[in-house]
Design a protein around this motif. Structure first.
Motif, PDB file in Angstrom:
ATOM      1  N   ALA A 207       0.832  -1.209   0.000  1.00 47.48           N
ATOM      2  CA  ALA A 207       0.000   0.000   0.000  1.00 47.48           C
ATOM      3  C   ALA A 207       0.862   1.254   0.000  1.00 47.48           C
ATOM      4  O   ALA A 207       0.637   2.185  -0.776  1.00 47.48           O
ATOM      5  N   THR A 208       1.882   1.285   0.862  1.00 47.08           N
ATOM      6  CA  THR A 208       2.770   2.442   0.921  1.00 47.08           C
ATOM      7  C   THR A 208       3.612   2.549  -0.346  1.00 47.08           C
ATOM      8  O   THR A 208       3.817   3.642  -0.882  1.00 47.08           O
TER       9      THR A 208
ATOM     10  N   ARG B 179       2.895   1.618  -3.355  1.00 49.43           N
ATOM     11  CA  ARG B 179       2.089   2.142  -4.454  1.00 49.43           C
ATOM     12  C   ARG B 179       1.839   3.637  -4.294  1.00 49.43           C
ATOM     13  O   ARG B 179       1.715   4.365  -5.294  1.00 49.43           O
ATOM     14  N   GLY B 180       1.791   4.112  -3.031  1.00 46.96           N
ATOM     15  CA  GLY B 180       1.624   5.544  -2.820  1.00 46.96           C
ATOM     16  C   GLY B 180       2.883   6.329  -3.146  1.00 46.96           C
ATOM     17  O   GLY B 180       2.821   7.430  -3.712  1.00 46.96           O
TER      18      GLY B 180
ATOM     19  N   PRO C  21       3.624   6.132  -7.726  1.00 50.25           N
ATOM     20  CA  PRO C  21       2.268   6.092  -8.284  1.00 50.25           C
ATOM     21  C   PRO C  21       2.121   5.194  -9.510  1.00 50.25           C
ATOM     22  O   PRO C  21       1.036   4.646  -9.753  1.00 50.25           O
TER      23      PRO C  21
ATOM     24  N   ALA D 297       0.677   1.866  -8.845  1.00 51.14           N
ATOM     25  CA  ALA D 297      -0.736   1.783  -8.472  1.00 51.14           C
ATOM     26  C   ALA D 297      -1.603   1.291  -9.624  1.00 51.14           C
ATOM     27  O   ALA D 297      -2.712   0.784  -9.407  1.00 51.14           O
TER      28      ALA D 297
END
Length: 382
Positions: free
Chosen positions: A75-76, A78-79, A82, A85
């Protein structure tokens, strides 16, 4: 097809899985990033930082698929990157932090559980190595969310369950044909020398066996700078009873495989085994398994190989798992003495050749191939 493989805590079983994955996907171009299995708390929380800044340009490439272990903070990551994501992602669970036994030396923290929970939510598909692993993870998620004070949406565990499946880590068949010794019953305990592999259970089980039993015990497996003090007690017990075989980590793979091929049985006394690769590896080499029923083994092996406190139901109230374990060891030794030891179960279904089909289907069903002029969601011919 271009696949990015991420292993945030690359322990031995994770390395085995990574190599099998690459070998089973000959149609794909795989790039792997792996972090060493040390400094657990930092590794599970810091891997996204390590990779996002240290491998930024590589991560931004147009991958068709990301395959990450459950300790990857997907999750981190992909943040922070970007571009990731938009890339389909599979998260593979070798174990789960909800059913992993806590060490007395560990500081209690919910962060490892939350990292893996967020990774599962961020993934397009979640894969577990056994149903036991899947069930204990989902149960752990539900139990944790019940403890949180507010802001918890309904259906979190169900959301993960709906996109999850079970595909085991393949087990290579050694193909060795060792001659079984007739001087004693050779028993192998081949696990990491750490608390979670149950060395205290091993000591108590061995201590309950008759001294006159014709036994040779090989205690091998990965060792570390610090190890549970009970290993000194185990060695002393084996020395006193003249049961001591190989002791310590066998650095040469050939020596280890030869030991497995010649041994009669392999033993697990673990507090957790989410698949138990070291046991399965030994079984594939011809060892009869002696394993606890409460873990993943009933679904991988017949229950005839499993010991349990429930075996004593309605009898001695002081009966422990160590008693059950000792009882099964004694039974197998007696069968060996009578030349009636059963053959090890076949694990052909777990071989890479057999499991490759499931992995092919998984990868092709999740990956999105972005070709020039081609629609998203199509897979290039392989």
């Amino acid at each position: 097809m271009k696949i990015l493989i991420l292993s945030a805590y690359d322990a031995e079983s994770h390395k085995v899985w990574r190599q099998h994955l690459v070998d089973m996907l000959p149609f794909a171009s795989c790039t792997s990033f792996a972090l060493p299995p040390r400094h657990f708390s930092w590794r599970i929380r810091g891997n996204a930082l390590t990779w996002a800044l240290g491998q930024h340009e590589t991560l931004r490439k147009p991958w068709d698929l990301v395959v990450a272990t459950s300790m990857v903070d997907l999750a981190t990551l992909r943040g922070l990157v970007p571009e990731l994501a938009t890339i389909p992602a599979i998260v593979y669970f070798h174990e789960n932090q909800f059913a992993y036994p806590a060490s007395r030396a560990q500081h209690a923290s919910v962060e490892p559980q939350m990292v893996t929970l967020y990774a599962a939510l961020a993934a397009d598909r979640v894969v577990f190595n056994t149903h036991y692993n899947r069930a204990s993870f989902l149960a752990g998620v539900a139990a944790l969310l019940k403890k949180l004070p507010d802001g918890v949406p309904p259906g979190v565990a169900e959301r993960i369950a709906d996109k999850s499946e079970v595909i085991p880590v393949p087990v290579a068949i050694a193909g060795l044909s060792g001659v079984k010794p007739d001087d004693a019953f050779h028993l192998v305990w081949n696990h990491r020398w750490e608390y979670d592999k149950g060395p205290e259970n091993l000591y108590h089980a061995l201590a309950r066996l008759p001294v006159a039993l014709p036994l040779r015990v090989h205690v091998v497996g990965q060792q570390f700078r610090r190890e549970p003090a009970v290993f000194s007690d185990i060695r002393r017990l084996l020395d006193e009873r003249a049961w001591l075989g190989e002791w310590g980590y066998l650095t040469k793979r050939e020596c280890y495989e030869n030991l497995l091929a010649k041994a009669h049985a392999v033993l697990s006394t673990s507090l957790h085994d989410f698949q138990g690769l070291s046991v399965l590896e030994a079984v594939a080499a011809g060892c009869v398994p002696i394993v606890p029923k409460r873990l993943a083994y009933p679904e991988l092996l017949s229950t005839q190989w499993c010991y349990s406190v429930a075996d004593n139901e309605g009898q001695d109230p002081e009966f422990s798992e160590a008693d059950a374990c000792a009882g099964m060891i004694r039974l197998r030794v007696e069968e060996w003495v009578r030349a009636q030891l059963p053959a090890a179960p076949s694990l052909h279904w777990l071989s890479p050749a057999e499991q490759a089909k499931a992995y092919w289907h998984l990868v092709k069903s999740v990956a999105v191939k972005k070709t020039n002029g081609g629609p998203e969601g199509t897979i290039a011919p392989v």
